[in-house]
Design a protein around this motif. Structure first.
Motif, PDB file in Angstrom:
ATOM      1  N   GLN A  10       0.896  -1.167   0.104  1.00 45.47           N
ATOM      2  CA  GLN A  10       0.059  -0.149  -0.037  1.00 45.47           C
ATOM      3  C   GLN A  10       0.864   1.254  -0.108  1.00 45.47           C
ATOM      4  OE1 GLN A  10      -3.074  -0.071   3.069  1.00 45.47           O
ATOM      5  NE2 GLN A  10      -4.192  -1.533   2.143  1.00 45.47           N
TER       6      GLN A  10
ATOM      7  N   ALA B   4      -4.621   3.193   3.952  1.00 51.42           N
ATOM      8  CA  ALA B   4      -5.741   2.645   3.467  1.00 51.42           C
ATOM      9  C   ALA B   4      -6.751   3.727   3.193  1.00 51.42           C
ATOM     10  CB  ALA B   4      -6.432   1.844   4.799  1.00 51.42           C
TER      11      ALA B   4
ATOM     12  N   ASN C 230      -8.430   4.607  -0.422  1.00 51.51           N
ATOM     13  CA  ASN C 230      -9.975   4.672  -0.519  1.00 51.51           C
ATOM     14  C   ASN C 230      -9.995   6.004  -1.219  1.00 51.51           C
ATOM     15  OD1 ASN C 230     -10.793   2.368   0.159  1.00 51.51           O
ATOM     16  ND2 ASN C 230     -10.760   2.682   2.192  1.00 51.51           N
TER      17      ASN C 230
ATOM     18  N   SER D 107      -7.958  -0.549  -5.862  1.00 52.51           N
ATOM     19  CA  SER D 107      -7.868  -1.243  -4.729  1.00 52.51           C
ATOM     20  C   SER D 107      -8.958  -2.354  -4.509  1.00 52.51           C
ATOM     21  CB  SER D 107      -7.746  -0.624  -3.479  1.00 52.51           C
ATOM     22  OG  SER D 107      -6.744   0.449  -3.474  1.00 52.51           O
TER      23      SER D 107
ATOM     24  N   THR E  10     -14.007  -1.866  -0.026  1.00 53.68           N
ATOM     25  CA  THR E  10     -12.955  -1.419   0.572  1.00 53.68           C
ATOM     26  C   THR E  10     -12.999  -0.350   1.742  1.00 53.68           C
ATOM     27  OG1 THR E  10     -12.469   0.279  -1.032  1.00 53.68           O
ATOM     28  CG2 THR E  10     -11.239  -1.850  -1.420  1.00 53.68           C
TER      29      THR E  10
ATOM     30  N   GLN F 190     -12.617  -0.682   5.666  1.00 54.28           N
ATOM     31  CA  GLN F 190     -12.057   0.238   6.677  1.00 54.28           C
ATOM     32  C   GLN F 190     -12.826   0.264   7.811  1.00 54.28           C
ATOM     33  OE1 GLN F 190     -10.260   3.714   4.666  1.00 54.28           O
ATOM     34  NE2 GLN F 190      -9.198   4.104   6.553  1.00 54.28           N
TER      35      GLN F 190
END
Length: 486
Positions: free
Chosen positions: A292, A367, A371, A451, A457, A461
């Motif tokens: 990532q 993350a 996103n 992703s 996604t 999270q």
């Protein structure tokens, strides 16, 4: 005899008998074919940067086994400084391609580095994962092998899982095995950049159930392996660099990989018939954090490119003084600075992994950045469309028009507020290539799903967040004293 440059060595590796299919025909020579040549030239030039005095230190480090300079994506971080070294290496290649090439191997190399870093805790009971991945990692690092990934199953009938399908070949599976290895048949998508790399990593992206264990295998396969077919989408490449500055250089190409009884030696089979081991590998902290980290560095380069282009378009046509245009340009900078800040926080909050001691950037900010990228990029393209407006279509078919029979008239009416007709035309052709060309449309779709499914996604999270840290103070405020068990 003079030694081949790293880029030349890369070009020679493309002649390995790989079966790349385009428009119904096998491509005889990927490096020279018009659909691939521009991108091959770009990749070779990036690899040559590893030997250039001004970029070698940023892009490479000394291998502990071979003593050679090797790409910094293979650096296992032992400090916060090592994480920043990886960042700098990613940035050099990302900036050189304006973030337009997402599968330059830095992502998949980071996955491999994560597997190697966590080798002692990954793999099934009888897979010998640690030994195999160590040898494969060192080989890939010291030979500077390029790689990509293919995780997803073909979109045939996604209402059914692998074991429920009426067609056993709809999903990649083992069809035969021996002590020497396995034979696999089926298909995987989407193998971005597959025609340009040496190796592809194969495993299921989504969690498999125990009843689907026959479809839960992880392996690496050379692109030139007999029985492996790369079926490419329509090419978006152009041979006219001046008219199509992005399409002529950065068409990574996406392919579906079809396996027709492909033999995979046991040394390259890292996990076999083990859904839980596959999932643990997918979610391993080192694997997630290191991969990532690279994706966010690349995203920043791309958002910088869009912000720069937006500013230049607005200035060129004399609309940058309008408040509503300034608001839109400000939004592009807010996007960019938000992702930059998240990356900086991730690196500043880096800590050694409890299980391995390897230093890892914090994953929550990464993350969040990834996103946001799935929504930021389409919005950024929309902003460019609104700023450019009809100017995207007020472009001559070719720059040669400026010197044609009525070139004096064309130059008069195609100029900008601050630049001549040639510069304005070049700028808007670049904008068109990013916004409205087939390559540009592909990039918008690609970033939305970069992703995975953005609905999943975002939800992931939420489900993975420590929500008690948010809600405990609320319950204490209203007098409960302790958090309610939920």
């Amino acid at each position: 005899m003079s030694q081949l440059s790293a880029g030349s060595n890369y070009r020679s590796r493309l002649s390995d008998g790989r079966k790349v299919w385009l428009e119904g025909e096998a491509v005889a020579d990927v490096a020279s074919h018009p659909a691939f040549k521009g991108t091959v030239d770009t990749v070779a030039s990036l690899i040559d940067l590893q030997e250039a005095p001004e970029t070698q230190d940023a892009l490479t480090f000394v291998s502990p086994t071979s003593g050679k300079r090797v790409n910094s994506a293979f650096l296992v971080p032992s400090s916060k400084e090592d994480i920043r070294r990886r960042h700098e290496a990613f940035k050099v290649w990302s900036d050189a391609t304006f973030g337009m090439m997402s599968r330059l191997s830095e992502y998949s190399r980071s996955l491999l580095t994560g597997w190697y870093a966590s080798r002692s805790r990954l793999g099934g009971a009888s897979d010998h994962f640690a030994d195999k991945i160590s040898r494969y990692f060192e080989q890939s690092r010291d030979l500077d092998l390029l790689s990509t990934t293919a995780f997803h199953d073909p979109q045939i009938d996604r209402s059914k899982g692998p074991s429920e399908s009426s067609d056993p070949d709809a999903y990649l599976r083992i069809v035969k095995e021996s002590e020497d290895g396995i034979w696999v048949s089926g298909a995987k998508m989407i193998a971005t950049a597959a025609p340009y790399v040496d190796e592809v990593f194969i495993y299921p992206f989504h969690r498999r159930s125990d009843k689907d264990k026959l479809y839960a295998t992880m392996f690496a396969v050379p692109v030139g392996t007999p029985g492996l077919h790369l079926v490419c989408r329509e090419p978006f490449a152009s041979e006219q660099a001046e008219e199509h500055p992005l399409s002529s250089r950065y068409d990574e190409m996406d392919a579906v990989l079809i396996f027709d009884e492909v033999f995979i030696p046991s040394e390259r089979v890292f996990i076999k018939d083990d859904p839980e081991a596959i999932w643990n590998m997918r979610m391993d902290p080192a694997v997630v954090a290191l991969s990532q980290h690279q994706t966010v560095v690349r995203l920043i380069s791309k958002l910088e490119f869009v912000a720069a282009l937006g500013h230049e378009i607005a200035t060129t046509i004399g609309v940058a003084h309008h408040l509503h245009v300034q608001e839109k340009l400000g939004e592009l900078l807010i996007q960019l600075n938000t992702v930059k800040a998240l990356l900086a926080v991730s690196e500043e909050q880096a800590e050694p992994d409890a299980g391995t001691g390897v230093w890892l950037p914090a994953t929550e900010p990464l993350a969040t950045a990834r996103n946001l990228g799935s929504r930021y990029y389409p919005r950024a393209i929309s902003i460019l469309q609104h700023i450019s407006a009809g100017g995207l279509m007020q472009t001559p078919s070719t720059l040669a028009e400026l010197n044609g029979p009525i070139g004096h008239l064309v130059q008069k009416y195609y100029r900008g507020a601050s630049v001549d007709a040639k510069e304005r035309t070049r700028l808007f052709k670049l904008a068109w290539d990013l916004i409205a060309s087939p390559l540009g449309s592909r990039h918008e779709l690609y970033e939305i799903f970069y992703s995975g499914d953005p609905v999943r996604t975002y939800a992931a999270q939420y489900t993975g967040y420590d929500k008690a840290s948010l809600t405990d103070p609320v319950w204490k405020l209203i007098g409960n004293g302790e958090a309610v068990l939920r």
